[in-house]
Design a protein around this motif. Structure first.
Motif, PDB file in Angstrom:
ATOM      1  N   CYS A 131      -4.997-118.211 -10.585  1.00 30.97           N
ATOM      2  CA  CYS A 131      -6.352-117.723 -10.046  1.00 30.97           C
ATOM      3  C   CYS A 131      -7.023-118.611  -9.151  1.00 30.97           C
ATOM      4  O   CYS A 131      -8.169-117.933  -8.206  1.00 30.97           O
ATOM      5  CB  CYS A 131      -7.392-117.505 -11.473  1.00 30.97           C
ATOM      6  SG  CYS A 131      -6.923-116.454 -12.659  1.00 30.97           S
ATOM      7  N   HIS A 132      -7.345-119.845  -9.279  1.00 28.59           N
ATOM      8  CA  HIS A 132      -7.975-120.661  -8.264  1.00 28.59           C
ATOM      9  C   HIS A 132      -7.419-120.514  -6.894  1.00 28.59           C
ATOM     10  O   HIS A 132      -8.301-120.115  -5.989  1.00 28.59           O
ATOM     11  CB  HIS A 132      -7.851-122.176  -8.836  1.00 28.59           C
ATOM     12  CG  HIS A 132      -8.297-123.158  -7.831  1.00 28.59           C
ATOM     13  ND1 HIS A 132      -9.614-123.830  -8.132  1.00 28.59           N
ATOM     14  CD2 HIS A 132      -8.092-123.632  -6.669  1.00 28.59           C
ATOM     15  CE1 HIS A 132      -9.867-124.765  -7.249  1.00 28.59           C
ATOM     16  NE2 HIS A 132      -8.864-124.489  -6.011  1.00 28.59           N
ATOM     17  N   GLU A 133      -5.981-120.518  -6.852  1.00 31.80           N
ATOM     18  CA  GLU A 133      -5.125-120.311  -5.502  1.00 31.80           C
ATOM     19  C   GLU A 133      -5.586-118.802  -4.907  1.00 31.80           C
ATOM     20  O   GLU A 133      -5.540-118.642  -3.802  1.00 31.80           O
ATOM     21  CB  GLU A 133      -3.843-120.768  -5.493  1.00 31.80           C
ATOM     22  CG  GLU A 133      -3.559-122.367  -5.918  1.00 31.80           C
ATOM     23  CD  GLU A 133      -4.189-123.322  -5.110  1.00 31.80           C
ATOM     24  OE1 GLU A 133      -4.710-123.016  -4.064  1.00 31.80           O
ATOM     25  OE2 GLU A 133      -4.690-124.312  -5.600  1.00 31.80           O
ATOM     26  N   THR A 134      -5.462-117.847  -5.622  1.00 29.54           N
ATOM     27  CA  THR A 134      -5.689-116.424  -5.370  1.00 29.54           C
ATOM     28  C   THR A 134      -7.222-116.311  -4.871  1.00 29.54           C
ATOM     29  O   THR A 134      -7.162-115.638  -3.836  1.00 29.54           O
ATOM     30  CB  THR A 134      -5.414-115.533  -6.583  1.00 29.54           C
ATOM     31  OG1 THR A 134      -3.831-115.801  -7.020  1.00 29.54           O
ATOM     32  CG2 THR A 134      -5.554-114.081  -6.149  1.00 29.54           C
ATOM     33  N   ASP A 135      -8.068-116.879  -5.392  1.00 35.39           N
ATOM     34  CA  ASP A 135      -9.388-116.984  -4.958  1.00 35.39           C
ATOM     35  C   ASP A 135      -9.469-117.534  -3.567  1.00 35.39           C
ATOM     36  O   ASP A 135     -10.149-116.887  -2.934  1.00 35.39           O
ATOM     37  CB  ASP A 135     -10.366-117.653  -5.712  1.00 35.39           C
ATOM     38  CG  ASP A 135     -10.878-117.036  -7.160  1.00 35.39           C
ATOM     39  OD1 ASP A 135     -10.604-115.651  -7.081  1.00 35.39           O
ATOM     40  OD2 ASP A 135     -11.730-117.734  -7.891  1.00 35.39           O
ATOM     41  N   HIS A 136      -8.734-118.827  -3.182  1.00 36.52           N
ATOM     42  CA  HIS A 136      -8.579-119.039  -1.856  1.00 36.52           C
ATOM     43  C   HIS A 136      -8.347-117.796  -0.882  1.00 36.52           C
ATOM     44  O   HIS A 136      -8.955-118.053   0.161  1.00 36.52           O
ATOM     45  CB  HIS A 136      -7.811-120.211  -1.881  1.00 36.52           C
ATOM     46  CG  HIS A 136      -8.416-121.605  -2.118  1.00 36.52           C
ATOM     47  ND1 HIS A 136      -9.315-122.198  -1.536  1.00 36.52           N
ATOM     48  CD2 HIS A 136      -8.126-122.644  -3.086  1.00 36.52           C
ATOM     49  CE1 HIS A 136      -9.783-123.351  -1.920  1.00 36.52           C
ATOM     50  NE2 HIS A 136      -8.931-123.569  -3.044  1.00 36.52           N
ATOM     51  N   LEU A 137      -7.606-117.199  -1.161  1.00 36.31           N
ATOM     52  CA  LEU A 137      -7.023-116.147  -0.539  1.00 36.31           C
ATOM     53  C   LEU A 137      -8.052-115.258   0.035  1.00 36.31           C
ATOM     54  O   LEU A 137      -8.029-114.310   0.931  1.00 36.31           O
ATOM     55  CB  LEU A 137      -5.789-115.491  -0.839  1.00 36.31           C
ATOM     56  CG  LEU A 137      -4.620-116.511  -1.118  1.00 36.31           C
ATOM     57  CD1 LEU A 137      -3.425-115.600  -1.720  1.00 36.31           C
ATOM     58  CD2 LEU A 137      -4.109-117.437  -0.034  1.00 36.31           C
TER      59      LEU A 137
END
Length: 163
Positions: A131-137
């Motif tokens: 979720c954290h990395e997807t948010d970055h996108l």
């Protein structure tokens, strides 16, 4: 390929939405290798392409627990189940942590580095990291949703105060 500089909070690239990848190109493969090299040169568990200056929908997550790293292209969280509140940090916001509420369990789909469709159902820390990395996108930083943010006190800081 190369260890890249990790962009820090305040860099406008981190707030922009990443482009979807239609076909995996040689440039995308270079970005994936740069993500691996950069992640493994430090001590994080995840890194998204915008954090090293590429506005492409790619991330890597490696819990460094002996399991295979997850490399995902064009990830989409298709289902969120429950909630979990825990501490998060970010390589783009070093020296700080915050309390963030995330789904306890997620289902995510995307492509792997070979273009093969991947569907995962994950829980706990792995769900949080994805979720954290997807948010970055999407140009979202964990601090945007954190309940509290605080400066990390390193052991050497504590030791020097006690000397």
């Amino acid at each position: 390929m190369a260890v890249k500089e990790i962009l820090k909070d305040g860099n406008p690239i981190l707030r922009r939405k990443s482009r979807r990848i239609a076909n995996i190109t040689e440039e995308d493969r270079i970005v994936i290798q740069d993500l691996k090299d950069t992640l493994y040169a430090g001590d994080g568990v995840g890194l998204a392409a915008p954090q090293i200056g590429y506005l492409k929908r790619i991330f890597i997550v490696d819990l460094r627990d002996g399991s295979e790293p997850i490399i995902m292209i064009n990830p989409k969280i298709v289902k969120k189940i429950g909630t979990s509140e825990d501490i998060e940090g970010c390589l783009s916001y070093p020296g700080y942590e915050g309390i963030v509420v995330r789904p306890r369990k997620i289902m995510v789909s995307g492509s792997n580095e070979n273009g093969k469709l991947v569907k995962l159902e994950v829980t706990g820390f792995l769900a949080r990291a994805i979720c954290h990395e997807t948010d970055h996108l999407d140009g979202i930083m964990y601090m945007d949703n954190a309940k509290n943010i605080y400066k990390i006190q390193l052991e050497e800081d504590v030791d020097s105060k006690n000397s």
